[in-house]
Design a protein around this motif. Structure first.
Motif, PDB file in Angstrom:
ATOM      1  N   ILE A   7      50.963  40.523  39.496  1.00  0.00           N
ATOM      2  CA  ILE A   7      50.658  39.228  39.887  1.00  0.00           C
ATOM      3  C   ILE A   7      49.312  39.070  40.263  1.00  0.00           C
ATOM      4  N   LEU A   8      48.963  37.789  39.678  1.00  0.00           N
ATOM      5  CA  LEU A   8      47.405  37.644  39.795  1.00  0.00           C
ATOM      6  C   LEU A   8      47.165  36.855  41.223  1.00  0.00           C
ATOM      7  N   LEU A   9      46.467  37.177  42.150  1.00  0.00           N
ATOM      8  CA  LEU A   9      46.681  36.814  43.647  1.00  0.00           C
ATOM      9  C   LEU A   9      45.579  35.968  43.654  1.00  0.00           C
ATOM     10  N   VAL A  10      45.705  34.577  44.301  1.00  0.00           N
ATOM     11  CA  VAL A  10      44.598  33.861  44.503  1.00  0.00           C
ATOM     12  C   VAL A  10      44.751  33.132  45.966  1.00  0.00           C
ATOM     13  N   PHE A  11      44.144  33.971  46.938  1.00  0.00           N
ATOM     14  CA  PHE A  11      44.316  33.794  48.339  1.00  0.00           C
ATOM     15  C   PHE A  11      43.080  33.982  48.935  1.00  0.00           C
ATOM     16  N   ILE A  12      42.703  32.876  49.819  1.00  0.00           N
ATOM     17  CA  ILE A  12      41.571  33.257  50.631  1.00  0.00           C
ATOM     18  C   ILE A  12      41.636  32.661  51.920  1.00  0.00           C
ATOM     19  N   PRO A  13      41.608  33.660  52.762  1.00  0.00           N
ATOM     20  CA  PRO A  13      42.154  33.476  54.341  1.00  0.00           C
ATOM     21  C   PRO A  13      40.911  32.904  54.916  1.00  0.00           C
ATOM     22  N   THR A  14      41.258  32.133  55.938  1.00  0.00           N
ATOM     23  CA  THR A  14      40.575  31.739  57.054  1.00  0.00           C
ATOM     24  C   THR A  14      40.086  32.617  57.792  1.00  0.00           C
ATOM     25  N   LYS A  15      39.007  32.499  58.813  1.00  0.00           N
ATOM     26  CA  LYS A  15      38.380  33.147  59.547  1.00  0.00           C
ATOM     27  C   LYS A  15      39.513  33.651  60.844  1.00  0.00           C
ATOM     28  N   ASN A  16      40.494  32.613  61.106  1.00  0.00           N
ATOM     29  CA  ASN A  16      41.661  32.808  62.006  1.00  0.00           C
ATOM     30  C   ASN A  16      42.648  33.644  61.538  1.00  0.00           C
ATOM     31  N   GLY A  34      41.914  40.777  40.605  1.00  0.00           N
ATOM     32  CA  GLY A  34      41.195  39.617  41.494  1.00  0.00           C
ATOM     33  C   GLY A  34      40.725  38.355  40.845  1.00  0.00           C
ATOM     34  N   THR A  35      39.930  37.749  41.502  1.00  0.00           N
ATOM     35  CA  THR A  35      39.110  36.720  41.019  1.00  0.00           C
ATOM     36  C   THR A  35      37.638  36.400  41.256  1.00  0.00           C
ATOM     37  N   TYR A  36      37.265  37.453  42.136  1.00  0.00           N
ATOM     38  CA  TYR A  36      35.756  37.387  42.281  1.00  0.00           C
ATOM     39  C   TYR A  36      35.067  38.702  42.325  1.00  0.00           C
ATOM     40  N   LYS A 160      34.353  47.493  29.114  1.00  0.00           N
ATOM     41  CA  LYS A 160      33.930  46.273  29.183  1.00  0.00           C
ATOM     42  C   LYS A 160      34.464  45.558  30.366  1.00  0.00           C
ATOM     43  N   VAL A 161      33.671  45.297  31.436  1.00  0.00           N
ATOM     44  CA  VAL A 161      34.404  44.902  32.726  1.00  0.00           C
ATOM     45  C   VAL A 161      33.993  43.504  32.720  1.00  0.00           C
ATOM     46  N   SER A 162      35.032  42.860  33.178  1.00  0.00           N
ATOM     47  CA  SER A 162      34.915  41.259  33.362  1.00  0.00           C
ATOM     48  C   SER A 162      35.087  41.034  34.823  1.00  0.00           C
ATOM     49  N   ASN A 163      34.841  39.477  35.315  1.00  0.00           N
ATOM     50  CA  ASN A 163      35.180  39.195  36.729  1.00  0.00           C
ATOM     51  C   ASN A 163      36.474  39.051  36.639  1.00  0.00           C
ATOM     52  N   GLY A 164      36.730  39.770  38.179  1.00  0.00           N
ATOM     53  CA  GLY A 164      38.274  39.950  38.436  1.00  0.00           C
ATOM     54  C   GLY A 164      38.792  41.372  38.129  1.00  0.00           C
ATOM     55  N   ASP A 165      38.205  41.886  37.447  1.00  0.00           N
ATOM     56  CA  ASP A 165      38.872  43.432  36.925  1.00  0.00           C
ATOM     57  C   ASP A 165      38.751  44.426  38.156  1.00  0.00           C
ATOM     58  N   ILE A 166      39.964  44.911  38.191  1.00  0.00           N
ATOM     59  CA  ILE A 166      40.135  46.317  39.277  1.00  0.00           C
ATOM     60  C   ILE A 166      40.197  47.269  38.476  1.00  0.00           C
ATOM     61  N   ILE A 167      38.949  48.076  38.042  1.00  0.00           N
ATOM     62  CA  ILE A 167      39.148  49.365  37.286  1.00  0.00           C
ATOM     63  C   ILE A 167      39.523  50.425  37.959  1.00  0.00           C
ATOM     64  N   ALA A 168      40.412  51.495  37.442  1.00  0.00           N
ATOM     65  CA  ALA A 168      40.965  52.600  37.543  1.00  0.00           C
ATOM     66  C   ALA A 168      40.392  53.582  36.824  1.00  0.00           C
ATOM     67  N   GLU A 195      38.636  44.017  48.926  1.00  0.00           N
ATOM     68  CA  GLU A 195      38.950  42.641  49.662  1.00  0.00           C
ATOM     69  C   GLU A 195      37.906  41.667  48.822  1.00  0.00           C
ATOM     70  N   GLU A 196      36.711  42.136  48.522  1.00  0.00           N
ATOM     71  CA  GLU A 196      35.840  41.021  48.088  1.00  0.00           C
ATOM     72  C   GLU A 196      36.349  40.295  46.892  1.00  0.00           C
ATOM     73  N   VAL A 197      36.632  41.263  45.816  1.00  0.00           N
ATOM     74  CA  VAL A 197      37.238  40.932  44.669  1.00  0.00           C
ATOM     75  C   VAL A 197      38.575  40.083  44.659  1.00  0.00           C
ATOM     76  N   ILE A 198      39.544  40.619  45.509  1.00  0.00           N
ATOM     77  CA  ILE A 198      40.599  39.594  45.608  1.00  0.00           C
ATOM     78  C   ILE A 198      40.563  38.082  46.459  1.00  0.00           C
ATOM     79  N   PHE A 199      39.858  38.238  47.492  1.00  0.00           N
ATOM     80  CA  PHE A 199      39.764  37.382  48.596  1.00  0.00           C
ATOM     81  C   PHE A 199      38.428  36.648  48.343  1.00  0.00           C
ATOM     82  N   GLY A 200      37.355  37.174  47.975  1.00  0.00           N
ATOM     83  CA  GLY A 200      36.107  36.339  47.922  1.00  0.00           C
ATOM     84  C   GLY A 200      35.324  36.355  49.070  1.00  0.00           C
ATOM     85  N   TYR A 201      35.620  37.295  49.856  1.00  0.00           N
ATOM     86  CA  TYR A 201      34.825  37.679  50.964  1.00  0.00           C
ATOM     87  C   TYR A 201      34.517  39.186  51.479  1.00  0.00           C
TER      88      TYR A 201
END
Length: 210
Positions: A7-16, A34-36, A160-168, A195-201
């Motif tokens: 599953i491609l997760l697109v989830f950006i949590p708030t500070k709370n 991820g996406t970021y 070849k690494v692209s945006n959002g990739d998680i490399i193993a 966390e940065e790659v999945i959530f953008g923070y």
């Protein structure tokens, strides 16, 4: 027939609700991408002097080490470096067929990780990247995230690494990337925290207990 759900997760949590990020979905799912930015993970069941030296000298942002708990048990030096540098670490499990044959093995692996690292793992992947329902449900109950990868790295070809990739990247006694190629991969890509790659923070992680 064995099926791995990706599953491609697109989830950006708030500070709370930053504290809730480690139950990522409403049902057991596998994080594949991820996406970021880009994230680097290393599947680690073997740590020779060369790897320990590299790990001790490498600088943040660190790759996420997915470590076999048996390696943590036998390598006090590795554990010391991980804790002293606060390197992110998850649990590299056994092959899925082992958990199918012996359901209690997963609990034993989690407990061993918890005993050595003084906290439970936040990330888990099986050695063959297959997550059976009994494993998925057990991890869900313990709030441990299932992490796969979008691309696998080897010595044989350039990734070849692209945006959002998680490399193993593998680092096992029978199969491992050379440190030279690992350094080349890191130098040619700007990897961030998982966390940065999945959530953008950028997450501030808790230090390991002494």
């Amino acid at each position: 027939m064995i099926v791995m759900l990706a599953i491609l997760l697109v989830f950006i949590p708030t500070k709370n609700n930053l504290l809730s990020v480690f139950r990522l979905t409403d049902e057991p799912n596998v994080i594949l991408k991820g996406t970021y930015g880009k994230a680097l993970t290393i599947d680690l069941s073997y740590a020779d002097e060369e790897f320990i030296k590299w790990l001790n000298e490498t600088k943040s942002p660190y790759p996420l080490l997915m470590v076999d708990p048996a390696l943590l048990e036998r390598s006090k030096t590795l554990v010391k470096v991980i804790k002293s540098k606060n390197i992110p670490v998850g649990l590299l499990g056994k092959s899925s067929e082992i958990y199918e044959e012996n359901p209690s093995q997963l609990e034993q692996d989690i407990e061993l990780f918890n005993t050595i690292m003084k906290q439970p793992p936040l990330w888990f992947r099986t050695k063959d990247y297959i997550f059976l329902p009994n494993v998925s449900n057990a991890l869900w109950k313990q709030k441990i995230n299932m992490l796969a990868a979008s691309k696998m790295g080897t010595n044989s070809k350039e990734i070849k690494v692209s945006n959002g990739d998680i490399i193993a990247i593998p680092y096992h006694q029978e199969e491992r990337i050379t440190i030279k190629n690992l350094e080349r991969l890191i130098e040619s890509n700007q990897f961030g925290q998982i966390e940065e790659v999945i959530f953008g923070y950028s997450a501030t992680t808790k230090k390991f207990p002494k």
